[in-house]
Write an enzyme that holds these catalytic residues in place. Structure first.
Site, short mmCIF file in Angstrom:
data_model
loop_
_atom_site.label_atom_id
_atom_site.label_comp_id
_atom_site.label_asym_id
_atom_site.label_seq_id
_atom_site.Cartn_x
_atom_site.Cartn_y
_atom_site.Cartn_z
N HIS A 51 0.83 -1.20 0.00
CA HIS A 51 0.00 0.00 0.00
C HIS A 51 0.87 1.26 0.00
O HIS A 51 0.57 2.24 -0.69
CB HIS A 51 -0.90 -0.02 1.24
CG HIS A 51 -2.05 0.94 1.15
ND1 HIS A 51 -3.20 0.68 0.45
CD2 HIS A 51 -2.21 2.19 1.67
CE1 HIS A 51 -4.03 1.70 0.54
NE2 HIS A 51 -3.46 2.64 1.28
N GLU A 59 -2.10 -5.78 -5.22
CA GLU A 59 -2.73 -5.60 -3.91
C GLU A 59 -4.16 -6.14 -3.92
O GLU A 59 -4.61 -6.80 -2.98
CB GLU A 59 -2.70 -4.12 -3.56
CG GLU A 59 -3.23 -3.76 -2.20
CD GLU A 59 -3.22 -2.25 -2.01
OE1 GLU A 59 -2.85 -1.81 -0.91
OE2 GLU A 59 -3.58 -1.51 -2.95
N ASN A 115 27.21 -23.11 -3.26
CA ASN A 115 27.95 -24.37 -3.19
C ASN A 115 27.37 -25.30 -2.13
O ASN A 115 27.31 -26.51 -2.33
CB ASN A 115 29.42 -24.10 -2.88
CG ASN A 115 30.22 -23.76 -4.12
OD1 ASN A 115 29.70 -23.85 -5.24
ND2 ASN A 115 31.46 -23.36 -3.95
#
Length: 694
Positions: free
Chosen positions: A46, A68, A420
């Protein structure tokens, strides 16, 4: 002093909101029933939408509005956030960031595809429902009554007008929720000669006849909640007055609040009398005070504020402090060479103030490492999804502080280590189940202070390093001869060799042998070291040992021949004298330190110093990790506040120096690179072992 571009300010604030939004979305994947996380994500969206519209980012406001609106079903509890929905929401967040930071690199087609995916997951139970239907209230169940509305009492802070907020605009937004009866309360208006023209003295009594929830009211008042007191209570079922324009109401003469409240009580009493005796009548609910405690706390903390400062200004301030430290060292040296007590007193006072200013400035540059750790949650989430390896990511020590320059340099090495750990370390689900492990792997990222260093560890609970495979690969690449006797620790060091990889195939994540080499080079450039430990079948731990800052350090000033050098004090363990027996053992170069053999290097030989050595030479014992090495110097001069200056590119091939500093007499002293000297000593010991074996 130039003012910051408002658009740039918005970008900075949006970047912080994106971190909040991403953190809330990732947490929702772990805790889908946590209402506070949903509200946090919605507030961030918002705010981005409102601020974007204010600064002219219309595409941002439009896309965020659609995002939204679709996500509103999650907020209302109609659907639960699934992992698929979280992934699409994260992609939407990335698209909004791109619209703000680099609008030219985006395409409307990408945004439309993301919204389509979002709608597909949000409306999986309602395949034909368009997004616009989300805003409609769900039908009431039989026998269920609508909420009559809300009674609000608004009291704004007096300075709200100065901050650009207009209470009348907020009241108009409240009126858009439904029929609204607004009465201004004028009892706080002072006499005319006492009135400040920019202060707000009115309060507002509002009766909102709308079947909306408190969240709708919160959305209207979101940006001013810290600048007001709000008393909120539900209205009983009453007949709503005919809606009138807000400004028409304001033009009428306001009635006293007490007179306005009386009819409401009388009307509400009628339905209450008609209740049957099935239950006792409930006492009148006390108005819910939402903002009073927050407002009081706000007043108490008003003196504690933060100021946004550009990083370049902090760097410039640090440079000035460094120059001041150098000038202070020169003053101290001049004062010590004379006999004037007043000059010596002034020099001591300036030294104390310069030291205090140095510590304060370095403290201003310190940043909690948690700001860096938060970035890797998304990395782990995406890698876990792409590799189909469920991984739990745990961080500790987020409050540990490091210099901001260190934080920036540390990002890439940690990315390689985490990639990794997930790609090579964590096994697939079937392998973990066969080995009696939980299906979900675990990556731990931790930071802790250790003296003048910070230890950052990356730990996984995977299969550990395959020492035999690493050795075979090293022999295949010709790094060692077949049959050479090496410890596991020495074999594991080949992982940091350029171009070395044990991956069977080359993928987008690994196989080219450039990751760990970059990690080692970057950490050594930061004057840090890497420790690697592993337990077969249980996992691997990589520990990065880093200095607190790259700007000013405490150093040990030594003399070798006519030259002076600095050793970082954090690496110094102790200082001993080179005995006559050690002097005679020139072929072996080992010290006996309380029963332990420590190899040593003669700095005169390395620096090719001219002249005869001092009669009583000193040995400085330094360490990196578990390795100890002695450095033989002619003289130990003492402690020195060292302002680090980078060497030019012409000296990039001189690896035993990490920088330079300026001494009190204006001459330069080179700073020794401890890691390189230790590596040199280890190489010398290995060559000596080979020659003895031959």
């Amino acid at each position: 002093m130039s003012a910051m571009d408002p658009t740039e300010v918005f970008r900075q604030e949006a970047s912080e909101l994106f971190e909040v939004l991403e953190g809330a979305l990732l947490d929702l994947g772990q805790r889908p029933d946590d209402r506070e996380l949903v509200d946090s994500a919605f507030r961030a969206l918002h705010t981005i939408k409102g601020s974007g519209a204010m600064f002219g980012f219309d595409k941002v406001a439009s896309f965020t509005h659609e995002f939204e609106t679709a996500f509103d079903r999650v907020r209302k509890g109609e659907i639960k956030p699934t992992q698929e929905l979280i992934s699409v929401a994260l992609a939407a967040k990335d698209y909004i960031r791109a619209l703000i930071e680099d609008p030219q690199s985006t395409d409307d087609i990408i945004g439309e595809a993301i919204l389509d995916d979002l709608k597909r997951f949000v409306f999986s139970d309602q395949p034909a429902a368009p997004v616009a239907e989300i805003a409609e209230a769900p039908p009431l169940a039989p026998g269920e009554s609508k909420q009559a509305g809300w009674h609000l009492y608004l009291e704004f802070e007096s300075h709200i007008l100065r901050n650009g907020s207009n209470p009348l605009d907020l009241l108009e937004d409240l009126c858009k929720l439904g029929p609204c009866f607004v009465v201004p309360v004028t009892d706080g208006i002072p006499f005319l000669d006492e009135m400040e023209p920019e202060d707000c003295y009115l309060k507002w009594d509002v009766k909102l006849h709308a079947a909306c929830d408190k969240d709708a009211i919160d959305d209207v008042l979101m940006f001013v909640q810290d600048e007001m007191k709000l008393t909120l209570s539900p209205l009983e079922q009453v007949e709503a007055p005919a809606p009138l324009p807000l400004f028409q109401l304001l033009d009428e003469e306001p009635a006293p609040v007490a007179e306005m409240a009386a009819p409401a009580v009388e009307v509400a009493a009628a339905p209450a009398a008609q209740l049957t005796a099935k239950a006792e009548p409930k006492p009148e609910a006390k108005p819910e005070s939402k903002s009073e405690p927050k407002s009081e706390a706000k007043r108490d903390d008003r003196g504690i504020a933060t100021v946004r400062v550009q990083a370049e200004r902090l760097d410039e301030l640090m440079d000035r402090v460094g120059e001041l430290v150098i000038a202070q060292a020169r003053l101290t040296q001049l004062a010590s060479s004379g006999s004037d007590l007043s000059i010596k007193m002034i020099a001591e006072e300036i030294e104390r103030l310069a030291s205090s200013l140095r510590d304060t400035t370095m403290g201003a540059r310190m940043v909690p490492i948690g700001s860096l750790f938060g970035r890797f949650r998304r990395l782990v989430h995406d890698l876990s999804r792409d590799l189909s390896k469920p991984v739990e990511f745990v961080t500790t020590g987020e409050d540990t502080e490091l210099d901001k320059t260190m934080i920036e340099c540390l990002a890439d090495p940690l990315v390689h280590l985490i990639r990794n750990a997930i790609d090579h370390g964590i096994e697939d689900t079937a392998t973990r189940s066969a080995n009696g492990k939980t299906e979900q792997g675990r990556i731990e990222l931790a930071a802790v202070h250790s003296g003048a260093q910070v230890l950052v560890t990356v730990k996984d609970n995977g299969g550990g390093l395959n020492t035999a495979r690493i050795r075979a690969k090293a022999e295949e690449q010709g790094l060692i001869a077949s049959g050479t006797v090496l410890t596991d620790h020495e074999i594991h060091q080949f992982l940091f060799h350029p171009g070395f990889s044990t991956a069977q195939t080359i993928s987008a994540l690994s196989g080219r042998g450039v990751g760990m080499d970059v990690v080692k080079r970057t950490i050594e450039n930061m004057r840090g070291t890497i420790d690697l430990s592993t337990r077969p079948g249980q996992g691997t731990t990589v520990t990065l040992r880093l200095p607190l800052t790259l700007a000013i350090i405490e150093g040990l000033l030594i003399r070798v021949g006519e030259g002076r050098y600095i050793i970082p004090l954090s690496a110094v363990e102790e200082c001993v004298e080179l005995t006559a027996e050690d002097e005679r053992s020139r072929g072996r170069n080992f010290l006996n330190v309380r029963g332990n053999l420590v190899p040593f290097l003669r700095l005169r030989e390395i620096m090719t110093a001219s002249g005869a050595p001092d009669r009583h030479q000193k040995t400085i014992i330094i360490s990196t990790g578990e390795t100890r090495v002695g450095l033989v110097a002619d003289q130990i001069i003492g402690n020195h506040q060292t302002v680090i200056k980078s060497l030019s590119k012409l000296h990039s091939d001189v690896t035993i120096f990490s920088g330079a500093t300026i001494l009190g007499d204006g001459t330069a002293a080179l700073i020794l690179d401890v890691a390189q000297l230790v590596a040199m000593a280890q190489s010398k010991v290995e060559k000596q072992h080979i020659s003895e074996a031959a």
